[in-house]
Design an enzyme around this catalytic site. Structure first.
Site, short mmCIF file in Angstrom:
data_model
loop_
_atom_site.label_atom_id
_atom_site.label_comp_id
_atom_site.label_asym_id
_atom_site.label_seq_id
_atom_site.Cartn_x
_atom_site.Cartn_y
_atom_site.Cartn_z
N GLY A 277 41.68 40.77 22.83
CA GLY A 277 41.51 42.33 22.66
C GLY A 277 40.46 42.75 21.57
O GLY A 277 40.02 44.00 21.75
N ARG A 322 35.92 38.92 25.63
CA ARG A 322 34.72 39.32 25.33
C ARG A 322 34.14 39.06 24.09
O ARG A 322 32.93 38.83 23.88
CB ARG A 322 34.74 40.90 25.63
N CYS A 390 23.33 51.33 47.42
CA CYS A 390 23.35 52.82 48.18
C CYS A 390 24.84 53.66 47.84
O CYS A 390 25.57 53.62 48.65
CB CYS A 390 23.12 52.59 49.87
C1 PLP Z 1 41.44 40.09 29.29
C2 PLP Z 1 42.55 39.34 28.90
C3 PLP Z 1 42.37 38.78 27.54
C4 PLP Z 1 41.28 38.89 26.86
O1 PLP Z 1 40.91 40.22 26.42
P1 PLP Z 1 39.73 40.43 25.74
O2 PLP Z 1 39.58 41.83 25.13
O3 PLP Z 1 38.55 40.03 26.47
O4 PLP Z 1 39.63 39.53 24.15
C5 PLP Z 1 43.49 37.94 27.15
N1 PLP Z 1 44.81 37.79 27.68
C6 PLP Z 1 44.96 38.24 28.85
C7 PLP Z 1 46.17 38.26 29.63
C8 PLP Z 1 43.86 39.08 29.56
O5 PLP Z 1 44.14 39.70 30.62
#
Ligand code: PLP
Length: 410
Positions: A277, A322, A390
């Site tokens: 997150g 990310r 498009c």
């Molecule tokens: C997307 C996701 C993550 C990673 O989230 P980030 O914001 O990219 O760090 C971790 N666990 C689960 C279950 C996810 O769906």
């Protein structure tokens, strides 16, 4: 896709083929706009990992995803280093591979000692092809097929049960699978609000993912009645691109509290997974906390929540996506046509768009553009960078600041 590797002369002392024992912790990758190895060459072009971006586009074509291996390794090392620094128990970092799933990326993060979180049979296949140890692979998903579950069980990955159908299917499959117990974690919806786009919020109560707190007693009792499954722990993920640390602080305490409930129900689980997150910097106005700040809040938070309840420390897992890879990546496009709508805007069209990057059209995400072939020119124009598809909504950047552009610019 091309993986840009800096030659030794550019980044002295960096060994690109193996994990380093002392990570470079001077810059938190998620707080940068460009990959850590990015620089301007003597001919005023953008260089990443020692490769001139213009040469890369000439060699491989465009649009081109460019991954800076150095940045990905630095972020991986920082997560491991700071989690070990701030959490006194055992820990494991997992890469949430939906951020970018391909064999090369899986191989790089695995070589840094990370495990992997996958959300489909295809991502599981890719992880295995990249050489990831199946014992470090965790299968997620709110609607896993029976084939995906069988695949994960066969290779020995851990399954994160998201709902009652998962639980019923797992119990059913466990009867046919007698050689070793299936490892299962339970995904819970912790009921924590955070400020991010509603499509990437997952921890508040109105979410399609996980068991709600009021279902947990039933879930724990169901689990207890099925000792043929190895119930290893609890999982929660509150969302993505989060810039505040408070929701993560709350999560550390909430997940430990739920773990206490599970123990009281007679489930001796040993692993807690706090998800990912942490946000990253896409534009100058983004100001996320560093990887160190995040690890500190999570590591200390879980340790303290256990200490006040006199609990032994669980194995702590986290799964950033990310913030491990986002800053390492750049997409190069070639500029084609332009259209000026007087007094409204100028459209600059590029040779890709929503097909290579669905994020702007999905959640109006913001990016930063630069002219890779004329790095020194001042950004005097405000233009809209449009994709070639498009769909009127196929816009990559609205009101981007760029120097005057010409056909053929990158
Ligand atoms: C997307 C996701 C993550 C990673 O989230 P980030 O914001 O990219 O760090 C971790 N666990 C689960 C279950 C996810 O769906």
């Amino acid at each position: 896709m091309v993986i840009a590797q800096a030659p030794q002369s550019h980044l002295a002392g960096v060994d690109f083929l193996s994990a380093r024992s002392t990570p470079d912790t001077t810059l938190s990758p998620n707080q940068q706009l460009l990959p850590l190895s990015a620089r301007t060459t003597a001919t005023d072009t953008l260089e990443i990992g020692g490769c001139d971006v213009i040469d890369l586009v000439e060699q491989f074509g465009s649009p081109l995803y460019i991954l800076d291996e150095y940045t990905l390794r630095a972020a991986s090392q920082q997560y491991r280093h700071f989690l070990a620094t701030y959490y006194p128990g055992p820990s494991q970092v997992l890469y949430a591979s939906k951020a970018w799933s391909c064999t090369a990326v899986c191989a790089i993060v695995a070589s840094e000692g990370l495990g992997l979180d996958v959300v489909s049979g295809g991502e599981l296949y890719t992880a295995l092809a990249g050489g990831v140890d199946p014992q470090l692979i965790y299968l997620h998903g709110n609607n896993k097929s029976l084939d995906e579950l069988r695949y994960a069980i066969r290779v020995g990955a851990t399954v994160i049960a998201d709902n009652w159908l998962d639980l019923e299917n797992l119990v059913h499959l466990a009867q046919a699978h007698s050689d070793r117990p299936i490892r299962v974690m339970l995904r819970i919806t912790p009921g924590i609000e955070c400020h991010t786009h509603e499509y990437i919020r997952t921890g508040h109560l109105d979410s399609k993912f996980g068991f709600d707190p009021n279902q947990l007693t039933d879930v724990f009792q169901f689990a207890k009645q099925h000792p043929e499954i190895q119930w290893v722990g609890l999982h929660a993920h509150i969302g993505s691109q989060i810039f505040e640390l408070n929701p993560h602080m709350d999560l550390a305490d909430t997940i430990v509290e739920l773990w206490v409930t599970a123990k009281a129900e007679g489930l001796p689980m040993t692993e807690l997974n706090v998800g990912g997150g942490l946000g990253i910097r896409y534009t100058e106005s983004d100001d996320p906390p560093s990887i160190e700040d995040w690890c500190k809040v999570i590591g200390k938070g879980v340790a303290e929540a256990c200490e006040v309840r006199s609990l032994p420390l669980p194995k702590l897992l986290c799964e950033p996506g990310r913030s491990l890879i986002g800053t390492a990546c750049v997409t190069a496009y070639r500029i084609g046509s332009q259209k000026n709508v007087p007094d409204i805007r100028t459209y600059i069209s590029v040779d890709g768009g929503m097909s290579d990057n669905p994020r702007p059209i999905t959640y109006q995400s913001q990016y930063r553009a630069i002219l890779a072939n004329r790095m020194g020119d001042s950004a005097t124009e405000v233009v809209t960078v449009a994709g070639k598809h498009c769909e009127s909504g196929d816009i990559l950047l609205k009101d981007a600041q760029l120097p005057p552009c010409q056909t053929g610019d990158i």
